[in-house]
Design a protein around this motif. Structure first.
Motif, PDB file in Angstrom:
ATOM      1  N   MET A   1       0.882  -1.117  -0.020  1.00  0.00           N
ATOM      2  CA  MET A   1      -0.134  -0.071   0.016  1.00  0.00           C
ATOM      3  C   MET A   1       0.978   1.113   0.015  1.00  0.00           C
ATOM      4  N   ASN A   2       0.329   2.466  -0.304  1.00  0.00           N
ATOM      5  CA  ASN A   2       0.673   3.681  -0.402  1.00  0.00           C
ATOM      6  C   ASN A   2       0.861   4.193   1.173  1.00  0.00           C
ATOM      7  N   GLU A   3       1.942   4.288   1.760  1.00  0.00           N
ATOM      8  CA  GLU A   3       2.306   4.697   2.977  1.00  0.00           C
ATOM      9  C   GLU A   3       2.452   6.352   3.094  1.00  0.00           C
ATOM     10  N   LEU A   4       1.677   6.848   3.952  1.00  0.00           N
ATOM     11  CA  LEU A   4       1.621   8.495   3.986  1.00  0.00           C
ATOM     12  C   LEU A   4       1.793   8.944   5.215  1.00  0.00           C
ATOM     13  N   THR A   5       2.683   9.856   5.367  1.00  0.00           N
ATOM     14  CA  THR A   5       2.951  10.688   6.768  1.00  0.00           C
ATOM     15  C   THR A   5       1.865  11.854   6.589  1.00  0.00           C
ATOM     16  N   VAL A   6       1.254  11.946   7.833  1.00  0.00           N
ATOM     17  CA  VAL A   6       0.093  13.011   7.653  1.00  0.00           C
ATOM     18  C   VAL A   6       0.058  14.261   8.966  1.00  0.00           C
ATOM     19  N   HIS A   7      -0.448  15.104   8.331  1.00  0.00           N
ATOM     20  CA  HIS A   7      -0.233  16.413   9.300  1.00  0.00           C
ATOM     21  C   HIS A   7      -1.604  17.088   9.481  1.00  0.00           C
ATOM     22  N   PRO A   8      -1.653  17.950  10.443  1.00  0.00           N
ATOM     23  CA  PRO A   8      -2.803  18.835  10.980  1.00  0.00           C
ATOM     24  C   PRO A   8      -3.387  19.460   9.628  1.00  0.00           C
TER      25      PRO A   8
END
Length: 339
Positions: free
Chosen positions: A169-176
Motif C-alpha cells: 500500500m501507499n504509506e503516507l505521513t500525515v499532518h494537521p
C-alpha cells in the motif's frame, strides 16, 4: 425548529483503541472510545452492537431529545424539501471524530451498488478525512501502490499476512489540516496518533482484510457474505501514480470559506473550512454539522446567535437560514450530499 443545537460527546463502542485526543479536543475527561458520532441519525447495527447498549446507540442526543426523532417529526424543516425526499427523511451524512490509539485494520468499504444488491441499503461508505491532530510520525495507508491480483489478496487474507498487505500500500505521513479522500473500495488503514474529522455515507459497512488480530471473525469481517463475494468490494488498482485523486486541493468558495473536497465527492458529502477573522457568511443555507476546530466567536442564524469555541459541535437545521460566523474562529462545516 430553526435554531442550531449543541451536540455533546457521543462515543460509540468499536473494536479498536483510542479516544484520548477527542477528550483533549472537547476539553472533557473520563470518556472512552475512539469514535464520537456527530450529528448522527444513524444507529450502530445490531449485528455489531455490544450487549447492554441501547438499540439506538450512535444516534446523536440533543437538549431536545434524539436527533433522529427531531428530524422524523419535521424532515423538511431539518433537511429541506429536496434532501428529505432524496433519502427518505435521512441526511445521507454521518460525521465522526475519530482518534486512533492503534493501527486500524486494513479494510475497505462497499460501494452503493454492492450495498443495494447485497446489504439492503441505498448507501455504501465513501468517506473523507480532515486531519485535526497527528503525532510527528503519524501515518495512514491509502490504496495499493501497484495493481494486485485478486488471488494474491485472498492469500494474504487467508494467512492474515498483514505485513504483506501494508507493504503493498501507499504509506503516507500525515499532518494537521491535511485532507484525504477515500472512495468506496479503496484499501486503507489509519495508524496510531491520527485524529480526524471524518465525513462519510451513513453506514458501518466494512470489509476487514486484517481481522483476526482485532478479535473479529470471518463472518463479521465479510459483512456476512463470505470472502468469495466480499473480495469484489476491493479496488485492486494501483494508485502510486495517481495519488492526487486521493489528496484533494482545497478550492476557494467565498472569502473565508474553502471547499475541502473535489467535486467528485459532492454526491456523497461536502465540507467547508471556515477561517473567520471578523465575519464570514456561508454561501448557502441548509442542514449542516459544524465542528469548531479553533478559536472562539459566535454563530449567527436568522433567529439568533450562540457562542462557539474550539471543541464544540453543533447540528444546524435547514430552517435556520443563512449562517454567519463572527470573531476569531475556525470551523469545519460538514454538508450532506448535493441533491
Amino acid at each position: 425548529m430553526t435554531a442550531p443545537l449543541v451536540l455533546e460527546d457521543n462515543r460509540v463502542p468499536v473494536y479498536y483503541a483510542g479516544g484520548a485526543g477527542i477528550d483533549e479536543f472537547r476539553g472533557i475527561s473520563g470518556t472512552t472510545g475512539p469514535e464520537d458520532w456527530v450529528g448522527s441519525l444513524t444507529a450502530l447495527p445490531a449485528a455489531i452492537l455490544p450487549p447492554g447498549h441501547p438499540a439506538d446507540t450512535g444516534v446523536s442526543r440533543t437538549a431536545r431529545g434524539s436527533l433522529a426523532d427531531l428530524v422524523a417529526a419535521d424532515p423538511a424543516g431539518w433537511l429541506g424539501e429536496r434532501l428529505a425526499a432524496a433519502f427518505d427523511g435521512h441526511s445521507g451524512l454521518l460525521v465522526k471524530l475519530l482518534d486512533a490509539g492503534e493501527r486500524l485494520p486494513v479494510h475497505c468499504h462497499p460501494g452503493r451498488g454492492f450495498a443495494r444488491r447485497h446489504l439492503g441499503s441505498m448507501f455504501g461508505k465513501t468517506e473523507g478525512w480532515i486531519v485535526l491532530a497527528a503525532t510527528p510520525d503519524a501515518r495512514v495507508w491509502l490504496g495499493l501502490r501497484d495493481r494486485v491480483d485478486r488471488a494474491d489478496l485472498r492469500a494474504w487474507i487467508d494467512g492474515q499476512d498483514t505485513a504483506a498487505m501494508l507493504a503493498a500500500m501507499n504509506e503516507l505521513t500525515v499532518h494537521p489540516g491535511q485532507v484525504l479522500y477515500v472512495p468506496a473500495g479503496l484499501p486503507h488503514a489509519i495508524g496510531p496518533g491520527v485524529m480526524i474529522t471524518e465525513l462519510q455515507e451513513p453506514t458501518s459497512f466494512s470489509v476487514l482484510a486484517d481481522h483476526t488480530a482485532f478479535g473479529v471473525g470471518a463472518d463479521a469481517a465479510t459483512l456476512g457474505v463470505g470472502w468469495d463475494l466480499a473480495l469484489s468490494c476491493f479496488d485492486l488498482g494501483g494508485y502510486a501514480g495517481r495519488l492526487d485523486e486521493l489528496l484533494p486541493v482545497p478550492r476557494p468558495v467565498v472569502p473565508g470559506v474553502t471547499s475541502l473536497f473535489a467535486p467528485a465527492a459532492d454526491e456523497f458529502f461536502r465540507a467547508w473550512l471556515v477561517e473567520c477573522a471578523d465575519a464570514v457568511t456561508l454561501p448557502e443555507p441548509g442542514f449542516a454539522v459544524v465542528v469548531v476546530t479553533g478559536g472562539r466567536g459566535e454563530l449567527r442564524w436568522s433567529g439568533g446567535a450562540m457562542p462557539v469555541t474550539r471543541g464544540r459541535t453543533l447540528v444546524v437545521p435547514a430552517a435556520a437560514g443563512p449562517l454567519q460566523f463572527r470573531g476569531q474562529v475556525t470551523a469545519i462545516v460538514c454538508r450532506p450530499p448535493e441533491v
